[in-house]
Design an enzyme around this catalytic site. Structure first.
Site, PDB file in Angstrom:
ATOM      1  CE  LYS A  64       7.794  30.020  -4.982  1.00 24.79           C
ATOM      2  NZ  LYS A  64       7.793  29.106  -6.112  1.00 24.79           N
TER       3      LYS A  64
ATOM      4  NE  ARG B 260       3.866  25.204 -10.741  1.00 26.85           N
ATOM      5  CZ  ARG B 260       4.661  25.795  -9.854  1.00 26.85           C
ATOM      6  NH1 ARG B 260       4.329  25.810  -8.569  1.00 26.85           N
ATOM      7  NH2 ARG B 260       5.812  26.342 -10.223  1.00 26.85           N
TER       8      ARG B 260
END
Ligand SMILES: *Cc1c(COP(=O)(O)O)cnc(C)c1O
Length: 357
Positions: free
Chosen positions: A36, A131
């Site tokens: 990413k 998260r």
């Protein structure tokens, strides 16, 4: 050569990835190489695959599509929970996605049926970092529901720590994930293929030699590219921390006072200006700023000190050396600086070495 630019040394990335592939293989763990931070660079993806990573993972479907277009041949996992609005693209281009919501899995199932494909699902479990993740007590129910969807295959479970709150993926957390895997297997009479323990923050645990239990996959990005674990950001033994560097050019170099003068208000970015008086310094300005990278994430070479930054200027004290206009300075980067530089249209990306493996 053009500046600012990222110089990407594929040989060094290959070395980092190969080293971690080998060290983790001894512990029964394979690597999903996370791309990413590279904007789906086919060169970097191919390098990771040649070094022996098992699969590629990216948080953005756009990057996965870019790698597919570039003919990168690999198992690809979308490592952020899919947006429902992108379900069609996800089943078309990603083999697996990490999931936490039944509505998303339902949409993936419909999209997969339409496309006559099957899509793999890894269910993410919340272990305290707050998260993404299903609360452990809800996992069994989620597994039961997931198994009912047509064209969806449950591939495994995973967790992600050390990202939002800095909760360490230690032996206790990993034992908890292993126990959840055992319990799901016992309840459903099957064996989960993937038990994905986390990210580069897991390396201290994984390399220390303790029992790795059921964990058989780590999703690694920063450690492969920048050679550091991410709990204390220490260099990992034997890895390169300069596989990717950022080069910027000097546009002004003058002896100046270290303290501003006049009536002081806010700066362009709202910070307070420097207050201490250190006499005159060799103030050097580089053509680099917030539009190019995260200035706080740059590691300057010895003898150069970063004093501040605005959108287009990086202010440094170059000490006695007093750099000349047109000179170039090479910085190492942390992850934040790397991500910003990779995605900035103002920063050129230069691949230094092709690997010949
Ligand atoms: C970014 C990310 C990773 C990789 O993290 P690194 O610290 O770069 O190794 C792994 N898993 C998930 C879910 C991520 O978002």
């Amino acid at each position: 050569m053009t500046a600012p630019r990222l110089e990407i040394d594929l040989e060094k990335i290959h070395h980092n990835a190969r080293t971690l592939v080998e060290r983790l293989a001894e512990r029964g763990i394979s690597i999903t190489g996370v791309t990413k931070a590279t904007l789906g660079s086919p060169d970097i993806a191919a390098t990771l695959l040649r070094a022996g990573v098992n699969a590629l993972g990216d948080s953005r479907i756009e990057n996965i599509e870019a790698m597919r277009r570039a003919q990168v041949q690999a198992l690809m996992t979308l490592i952020r929970s899919p947006m429902i609005s992108q379900a069609d693209r996800v089943v078309m281009h990603a083999d697996i996605s990490l999931n936490t919501e039944i509505d998303v899995i339902s949409n993936l199932s419909s999209a997969a049926q339409k496309a006559r494909r099957t899509h793999g699902v890894v269910l993410m479990v919340e272990l305290g970092d707050l998260r993404e993740g299903i609360m452990p007590g809800d996992l069994e129910d989620m597994v039961r529901k997931t198994l009912r969807f047509p064209n969806i295959t449950l591939k495994g479970i995973g967790t992600n720590l050390a990202c939002r709150s800095g909760v360490s993926p230690d032996a206790e957390k990993m034992a908890e994930l292993s126990a959840l895997a055992d319990s799901i297997d016992a309840t459903f009479g099957s064996k989960l293929g993937i038990v994905s323990g986390g990210n580069s923050g897991n390396l201290q645990w994984a390399l220390r030699g303790a029992d790795t239990g059921r964990i058989n996959d780590l999703r690694l990005g920063e450690s492969l590219l920048l050679g550091r674990e991410t709990l204390q950001r220490q260099p990992i033994d034997g890895l390169h921390t300069d596989a990717i560097t950022l080069i910027a050019e000097v546009i002004e170099s003058k002896p100046k006072p270290s303290r501003p003068w006049g009536k002081i208000a806010q700066t362009a970015f709202g910070e307070m200006p420097p207050a201490t008086d250190r006499g005159h310094i060799s103030q050097t300005i580089l053509a680099l700023g917030h539009q190019d990278t995260d200035p706080c994430g740059l590691i300057a070479p010895p003898g150069i000190e970063i004093l501040g930054a605005s959108s287009d200027h990086l202010i440094t004290n170059s000490g006695r050396s007093g750099l000349s206009v047109g000179a170039e300075i090479t910085f190492q980067l942390n992850y934040s600086a790397l991500v910003r530089a990779m995605t900035s249209p103002f920063v050129a990306k230069v691949v230094l070495s092709q690997i010949s493996v």
